[in-house]
Scaffold this active site. Structure first.
Site, PDB file in Angstrom:
ATOM      1  N   CYS A  87      18.534  29.754  71.105  1.00 35.52           N
ATOM      2  CA  CYS A  87      19.534  30.383  71.048  1.00 35.52           C
ATOM      3  C   CYS A  87      20.712  29.508  71.582  1.00 35.52           C
ATOM      4  O   CYS A  87      20.996  28.769  70.617  1.00 35.52           O
ATOM      5  CB  CYS A  87      19.514  31.480  72.649  1.00 35.52           C
ATOM      6  SG  CYS A  87      20.790  32.764  73.030  1.00 35.52           S
ATOM      7  N   HIS A 204      14.738  35.038  71.678  1.00 34.74           N
ATOM      8  CA  HIS A 204      14.313  34.294  72.847  1.00 34.74           C
ATOM      9  C   HIS A 204      12.656  35.320  72.699  1.00 34.74           C
ATOM     10  O   HIS A 204      12.263  35.989  73.399  1.00 34.74           O
ATOM     11  CB  HIS A 204      14.701  35.068  74.149  1.00 34.74           C
ATOM     12  CG  HIS A 204      16.373  34.580  74.171  1.00 34.74           C
ATOM     13  ND1 HIS A 204      16.499  33.493  75.095  1.00 34.74           N
ATOM     14  CD2 HIS A 204      16.980  34.850  74.050  1.00 34.74           C
ATOM     15  CE1 HIS A 204      17.592  33.318  74.901  1.00 34.74           C
ATOM     16  NE2 HIS A 204      18.579  34.085  74.701  1.00 34.74           N
ATOM     17  N   GLU A 206      10.643  33.833  75.396  1.00 37.15           N
ATOM     18  CA  GLU A 206      10.399  33.633  76.380  1.00 37.15           C
ATOM     19  C   GLU A 206      10.330  34.303  77.449  1.00 37.15           C
ATOM     20  O   GLU A 206      10.173  34.783  78.089  1.00 37.15           O
ATOM     21  CB  GLU A 206      11.076  32.526  77.152  1.00 37.15           C
ATOM     22  CG  GLU A 206      12.777  32.280  77.529  1.00 37.15           C
ATOM     23  CD  GLU A 206      13.348  32.082  76.241  1.00 37.15           C
ATOM     24  OE1 GLU A 206      12.992  32.403  75.052  1.00 37.15           O
ATOM     25  OE2 GLU A 206      14.145  31.936  76.272  1.00 37.15           O
TER      26      GLU A 206
END
Lengths: 233, 81
Positions: A87, A204, A206
């Site tokens: 990002c 993302h 994660e």
């Protein structure tokens, strides 16, 4: 794998990233301060996490790309070290010239906070070898400026050299215009450096590493990284 | 010495902001507005007293930070001291 996450003023996804890395390595990554001119010795991976570094002033990632630690990150990459930018981290890598192109305002002009699907275009890289080539995984996107842009010659080179890592698709892997929510050139969600050791992507991964919290679609990316260094050690 | 740097999206780079401004002008009833491009203006106060040096310094600043030359072009004007 010894990992460090750079914290700029306005970075806000470093803790999620740290949890994802700790899950696959069993050790907490170092937090690295943007004003430091050096990285701790022995780092395998530097991560530039998401957020709004320097309030997105001037251009997203412009200030962070010129902060003291980025000289050290560039040196780390030049020596064959790995770098992951997610990002805002992807925006910073482009602003720093470590990856080609730039991230423009989303074509819709809207901040996009939603899930997307990405197809794995390269499954033979340190970041993606735990995926099957052509696999599609879900991740969350949360950005206002994720519309990947590069001139036609650069795009052709990225495609020709196999440096497009991830592309926005439908859940069944079709690269349609509707699946490309931010309007990125050729639906590009993530690109690699020619060394395959620097990866930048807008969504993302994660966010999806814990079966208790929204599934583990993103986990193979982190397992790939951990596996790359386990094999090397 | 005051210097003005004008940064604009390059021709061929999508400018959704400009497009939105154009649409808003249309909805306000302004007819005949063609393409709209939105950029930014940055004014710098430089210690330089020589206009050519001020120009060169500002161009270097624009190349290295003020503009992203992948997507933007820039123009430097030296204003009255």
């Amino acid at each position: 794998m010894k990992a460090g996450i750079v914290v700029f003023p306005g970075t806000n996804r470093e803790r999620d990233m740290a949890l994802a890395l700790a899950r696959v390595t069993g050790r907490r990554p170092d937090m690295l301060w943007h004003r430091d001119a050096d990285l701790p010795p022995g780092l395998d991976l530097v991560v530039l996490a998401g957020g709004f570094s320097y309030g997105d002033y001037l251009r997203c990632g412009a200030m962070a790309a010129r902060s003291p630690i980025m000289r050290a990150v560039r040196t780390h990459a030049a020596r064959g070290g790995h770098v992951l930018g997610v990002c805002n981290g992807f925006q910073i890598l482009c602003e720093a010239g470590m990856l080609p192109g730039a991230l423009l305002r989303n074509a819709s002009l809207r901040f996009l906070s939603m899930d997307c699907h990405m197809r794995v275009e390269r499954a033979d890289t340190p970041f993606t070898h735990r995926f099957q080539r052509g696999a599609v995984f879900r991740a969350t996107m949360a950005h206002g400026d994720g519309n990947y842009f590069a001139d036609a010659a650069t795009l052709d080179r990225l495609e020709g050299e196999g440096l497009v890592a991830l592309r926005y698709t439908t859940p069944d892997g079709q690269a349609t215009e509707a699946a490309n929510r931010n309007g990125a050139a050729r639906g590009i969600a993530g690109i690699l450096s020619p060394s395959l050791r620097v990866l930048g992507l807008m969504p993302h991964p994660e966010n999806q590493v814990d079966p208790e919290i929204d599934g583990t679609d993103g986990l193979p990316l982190f397992e790939s990284l951990a596996g790359s260094f386990a094999a090397a050690a | 010495m005051k210097v003005r740097v004008t940064v604009m999206p390059k021709a061929g780079v999508l400018d959704p902001q400009g497009k939105a401004i154009g649409q808003a002008l249309g909805s306000l009833g302004f007819a005949g507005v063609g393409e709209v491009r939105a950029g930014k203006v940055i004014e710098l106060e430089l210690a330089e007293t020589d206009p050519a040096s001020a120009q060169a310094a500002a161009e270097e600043m624009a190349r290295r930070l003020l503009a992203n030359t992948v997507i933007e072009s820039f123009r430097v004007e030296v204003l009255a001291p």
